[in-house]
Write a protein that holds these residues in place. Structure first.
Motif, PDB file in Angstrom:
ATOM      1  N   LEU A  60      36.405 -15.762  42.436  1.00 28.69           N
ATOM      2  CA  LEU A  60      35.801 -16.732  41.521  1.00 28.69           C
ATOM      3  C   LEU A  60      35.056 -17.824  42.281  1.00 28.69           C
ATOM      4  N   LEU A  61      35.627 -18.268  43.400  1.00 24.99           N
ATOM      5  CA  LEU A  61      34.964 -19.315  44.177  1.00 24.99           C
ATOM      6  C   LEU A  61      33.628 -18.827  44.730  1.00 24.99           C
ATOM      7  N   LEU A  62      33.595 -17.596  45.241  1.00 23.11           N
ATOM      8  CA  LEU A  62      32.337 -17.050  45.752  1.00 23.11           C
ATOM      9  C   LEU A  62      31.340 -16.820  44.624  1.00 23.11           C
ATOM     10  N   SER A  63      31.838 -16.396  43.459  1.00 23.00           N
ATOM     11  CA  SER A  63      30.955 -16.204  42.312  1.00 23.00           C
ATOM     12  C   SER A  63      30.322 -17.523  41.892  1.00 23.00           C
ATOM     13  N   ARG A  64      31.108 -18.586  41.924  1.00 23.03           N
ATOM     14  CA  ARG A  64      30.573 -19.897  41.550  1.00 23.03           C
ATOM     15  C   ARG A  64      29.539 -20.374  42.563  1.00 23.03           C
ATOM     16  N   CYS A  65      29.765 -20.083  43.839  1.00 27.13           N
ATOM     17  CA  CYS A  65      28.760 -20.409  44.852  1.00 27.13           C
ATOM     18  C   CYS A  65      27.475 -19.635  44.591  1.00 27.13           C
ATOM     19  N   ALA A  66      27.622 -18.340  44.266  1.00 28.57           N
ATOM     20  CA  ALA A  66      26.446 -17.511  43.978  1.00 28.57           C
ATOM     21  C   ALA A  66      25.700 -18.036  42.757  1.00 28.57           C
TER      22      ALA A  66
END
Length: 286
Positions: A60-66
């Motif tokens: 989720l954290l990487l998705s939010r960065c993306a």
């Protein structure tokens, strides 16, 4: 209950620093390296999408960065998870809460799916986050396939080195060998896992100074030196440098793991250090 299941019951303080980095540094990486070329974020041991309490995990954290950078960067998020139950949770969480980002999910091992990732990342900047449970990584795969990519567009690798696991396994192998003069089948499998992870059997000489099965502090000290040697071996003969941060459950306790960023750019090391400082404030509060 598996270690994986236990981990996702609640986020420990030691994970707060790691996640503090993951919600910040990929944005910096994409902003600095993605002008004129695509970006790939890889979470090679994604696990579940969130903790049981609803706190976001690394996917989720990487998705939010993306999602944050997709307005000005062409970004793809790629997630790999082997465990079927964790993968099912990952799919659902990213579908429900992962935002509208371009992503790919694969069930299986990183070894299986890395060729596809590297094909998709050809001509792209690649930020890889590898956070396995224990020594699951293949040294040669990391050194030749990930860190062996062309210098531009850049590749950066954020790697979790489990100090506690290497200390426990290395000490067990040495104590078994010193007491019996040989290894059981189980001990041989343990040694083979460390050989694959660390790039050979050189670690055995390090653990020779651990004289007792209960010598936790000495084993941890040795494992930290093994982590330093591991980083040097991965970067030998390349332009990479490793920026390492030992992570403790709380001040005064022995480190549980080391986070290492492998980068070829001094600016990347500087920004990572800045991110560590901000995440460290959250770790202290946790």
């Amino acid at each position: 209950m598996s270690n994986n299941d236990e981990f996702f019951r609640s986020k420990k303080a030691a994970a707060v620093l790691k996640h503090g980095i993951l919600k910040r540094y990929p944005v910096v990486f994409a902003s600095k390296t993605g002008q004129g070329n695509p970006i790939v974020f890889l979470d090679g041991y994604a696990g579940r999408g969130e903790y049981d309490g609803g706190e976001p995990g690394s996917p989720l954290l990487l998705s939010r960065c993306a999602e944050f950078v997709q307005g000005f960067r062409d970004v793809l998020a790629f997630f790999v998870e082997q465990d079927p139950d964790s993968y099912a949770n990952l799919e659902q969480v990213l579908r429900d809460k992962g935002g509208v980002v371009r992503r790919e999910l694969r069930q299986g091992t990183l070894d299986q799916h890395l060729p596809e990732v590297l094909a998709l990342a050809k001509g792209a900047s690649l930020f890889a986050f590898l956070d396995p449970f224990g020594p699951a990584l293949d040294f040669d795969l990391i050194r030749t396939r990930l860190l062996g990519r062309p210098n531009w567009p850049p590749t950066e690798l954020l790697l979790h080195f489990s100090v506690s696991t290497v200390a426990r396994m290395g000490r067990a192998v040495h104590v078994a060998e010193s007491r019996s003069g040989g290894l059981s089948e189980s001990d041989r499998r343990t040694a083979a896992r460390l050989d694959r992870f660390l790039g050979g059997g050189w670690w055995r000489s390090y653990f020779a100074e651990v004289s007792d099965a209960g010598d936790d502090q000495r084993a941890t000290d040795v494992a930290l030196r093994v982590a330093d040697r591991y980083a040097r071996d991965l970067t030998q003969g390349s332009n990479y440098q490793a920026v390492q941060m030992p992570v403790r459950p709380r001040p005064g306790l022995a480190p549980k793991y080391v986070l290492a960023l492998f980068t070829t750019h001094g600016e990347g090391a500087w920004h990572f250090a800045d991110t560590l400082g901000k995440a460290g404030v959250e770790w202290e509060e946790a």
